[in-house]
Scaffold this motif. Structure first.
Motif, PDB file in Angstrom:
ATOM      1  N   ASP A   1      -9.462   4.474   4.158  1.00  0.00           N
ATOM      2  CA  ASP A   1      -9.312   3.997   2.785  1.00  0.00           C
ATOM      3  C   ASP A   1     -10.116   2.712   2.628  1.00  0.00           C
ATOM      4  OD1 ASP A   1      -8.372   3.073   0.331  1.00  0.00           O
ATOM      5  OD2 ASP A   1      -6.265   3.494   0.783  1.00  0.00           O
TER       6      ASP A   1
ATOM      7  N   HIS B   1      -3.422   9.457   1.273  1.00  0.00           N
ATOM      8  CA  HIS B   1      -2.578   8.447   1.911  1.00  0.00           C
ATOM      9  C   HIS B   1      -1.596   9.068   2.899  1.00  0.00           C
ATOM     10  CE1 HIS B   1      -4.297   6.029  -1.343  1.00  0.00           C
ATOM     11  NE2 HIS B   1      -4.064   4.998  -0.551  1.00  0.00           N
TER      12      HIS B   1
ATOM     13  N   HIS C   1       0.835  -1.205   0.000  1.00  0.00           N
ATOM     14  CA  HIS C   1       0.000   0.000   0.000  1.00  0.00           C
ATOM     15  C   HIS C   1       0.876   1.265   0.000  1.00  0.00           C
ATOM     16  CE1 HIS C   1      -4.059   1.654   1.775  1.00  0.00           C
ATOM     17  NE2 HIS C   1      -3.730   2.240   0.645  1.00  0.00           N
TER      18      HIS C   1
HETATM   19 FE   LIG Z   1      -5.056   3.242  -0.637  1.00  0.00          FE
END
Ligand SMILES: [Fe+2]
Length: 204
Positions: free
Chosen positions: A167, A84, A29
């Motif tokens: 997320d 993020h 990720h």
């Molecule tokens: Fe993501």
């Protein structure tokens, strides 16, 4: 030319959030997905390098000033970079289990109780169709709002300030949870870094 956007380091080990999120998911990720958003927003803005002197949040707040030819690429990849970057900071192993101080009061006042807020946020995360994010954000009137966004759209794009984000792209949970998004959402509450969320609210 100003410096391009950079992938921020994780402030904890890939396995620090286990068992809620597994090390392999964190590694892919951060090192692959987030890195790709950074590379792609940098590539998109090569034709408009003056934007590299701004914070990514400010670029997203003023998306309409980005040249139309690269606006969608900046929306998707700049959004991915900002979302993020915030997300990694919002997570920590074994932090506080709920907000404190002013934010706790504001959550109670906006949603009735912390438990009602958790339910509402979890539902926003669960019902976001396809890929996206669930948010707790301060809107333009400084009111707390819970909602979800599609793809990598960010509260900054609506002039809101995100305080907590989750997320719910499959890349965030599929290795460990497969299709069980609800279990991932439940586990998320055990790794929220409320100290950071409180700090964002205080600074707002
Ligand atoms: Fe993501």
């Amino acid at each position: 030319m100003s410096q391009q956007f950079e992938l921020p380091p994780l402030n904890y080990a890939f396995n620090a959030l286990e068992p809620a999120i597994d090390a392999r998911t964190m590694e892919i990720h951060h090192d692959k997905h987030h890195a790709a958003y950074v590379a792609n927003v940098n590539k998109a803005l090569e034709s408009a390098p003056e934007f590299f002197s701004h914070k990514i949040e400010d670029v997203l707040r003023n998306l309409n000033s980005v040249p139309e030819s690269v606006r969608t690429a900046v929306r998707n990849n700049g959004g991915g970079h900002a979302n993020h970057s915030l997300f990694w900071q919002l997570l920590a192993p074994g932090g506080a289990k709920s907000p404190a101080g002013d934010l706790a009061k504001a959550v109670d006042s906006a949603f009735g109780s912390f438990d009602t807020f958790v339910e509402k946020f979890s539902n926003a995360a669960l019902t976001r169709f396809g890929s996206g994010w669930a948010w707790l954000a301060l809107d333009g009137d400084r009111k707390l709002q819970v909602y979800s966004t599609a793809n990598q759209d960010s509260p900054y794009m609506d002039g809101h300030l995100p305080l907590l984000g989750l997320d719910v792209w499959e890349h965030a949970y599929y290795l460990l949870y497969q299709n069980r998004r609800a279990d991932y959402i439940k586990a998320f509450w055990s790794i929220v870094n409320w100290d950071v969320v409180d700090g964002l609210y205080k600074a707002a």
